[in-house]
Scaffold this motif. Structure first.
Motif, short mmCIF file in Angstrom:
data_model
loop_
_atom_site.label_atom_id
_atom_site.label_comp_id
_atom_site.label_asym_id
_atom_site.label_seq_id
_atom_site.Cartn_x
_atom_site.Cartn_y
_atom_site.Cartn_z
N ALA A 44 0.75 -1.16 0.11
CA ALA A 44 0.01 0.16 -0.03
C ALA A 44 0.58 1.20 0.05
N ALA A 104 0.53 3.75 -2.86
CA ALA A 104 -0.70 4.39 -3.14
C ALA A 104 -0.80 5.38 -2.17
N TRP A 105 -0.35 4.95 -0.79
CA TRP A 105 -0.71 5.87 0.55
C TRP A 105 0.36 7.11 0.23
N ALA A 106 1.55 6.99 -0.47
CA ALA A 106 2.18 7.90 -0.72
C ALA A 106 1.79 9.11 -1.46
N GLN A 107 0.99 8.62 -2.46
CA GLN A 107 0.58 9.35 -3.60
C GLN A 107 -0.92 10.03 -3.36
N ALA A 108 -1.29 9.79 -2.02
CA ALA A 108 -2.62 10.36 -1.67
C ALA A 108 -2.74 12.13 -1.69
N ILE A 109 -3.60 12.42 -2.11
CA ILE A 109 -4.15 13.57 -2.59
C ILE A 109 -4.05 14.70 -1.20
N HIS A 110 -3.22 15.37 -1.29
CA HIS A 110 -3.24 16.56 -0.19
C HIS A 110 -4.55 17.42 -0.05
N PRO A 111 -5.19 17.65 1.08
CA PRO A 111 -6.33 18.29 1.26
C PRO A 111 -6.37 19.75 0.59
N LYS A 170 2.36 17.71 -6.22
CA LYS A 170 2.93 16.72 -5.55
C LYS A 170 3.38 17.22 -4.14
N ASP A 221 3.30 22.16 5.34
CA ASP A 221 3.58 21.11 4.30
C ASP A 221 3.83 21.84 2.97
#
Length: 115
Positions: A19, A22-29, A60, A75
Motif C-alpha cells: 500500500a 498508493a498511500w504516498a500518492q494520496a491527494i493533499h487536502p 506533488k 507542508d
C-alpha cells in the motif's frame, strides 16, 4: 489457531509495502487551493492575459519545513506552470492545521539554465 508474532509482523509489513506507493500518492487536502494559487502567482509575475499560460493540475507533496517561529511545520506542495516554452516550479507552504488550508508562503523558480 494462533498466529506467531513474527508471522503477523511479516504480514503487516507486506501489506504496508504493497500500500506504500498508493498511500504516498494520496491527494493533499490543499491540492486544489495550491493549483488556484499557482494560476494567480503566474498571472502576478507575467501578463495576466498571456494565452500560453497553463498550470499542471498535478500537485506533488515534497515534504515539510519548519516554521520560522514556534514548533510548527508547514507542508510543501509543488505545482508546475508553463508559459510558452518556459517552465516554472512553484512551492506553496501550508500550515498543518486539520480542516484548514492556511497558505503561509510561496516561491516560484524558472526551470532553465541561464549559463
Amino acid at each position: 489457531m494462533r498466529i506467531r508474532p513474527i508471522a503477523a509482523a511479516t504480514v503487516v509489513a507486506a501489506a504496508l509495502l504493497a500500500a506504500g506507493p498508493a498511500w504516498a500518492q494520496a491527494i493533499h487536502p490543499c491540492a486544489g487551493d495550491a493549483v488556484e494559487h499557482a494560476r494567480k502567482l503566474l498571472a502576478f509575475h507575467f501578463d495576466d492575459d498571456t494565452p500560453d499560460m497553463t498550470v499542471d493540475d498535478a500537485v506533488k507533496p515534497v515534504g515539510t519545513v519548519k516554521a520560522l517561529r514556534g514548533e510548527g511545520r508547514f507542508d510543501v506542495l509543488e505545482v508546475w506552470g508553463f508559459i510558452y516554452k518556459a517552465e516554472y516550479r512553484m512551492h506553496f507552504l501550508y500550515a498543518q492545521i486539520p480542516g484548514d488550508c492556511v497558505l503561509m508562503g510561496q516561491e516560484i523558480l524558472e526551470a532553465s539554465d541561464p549559463y
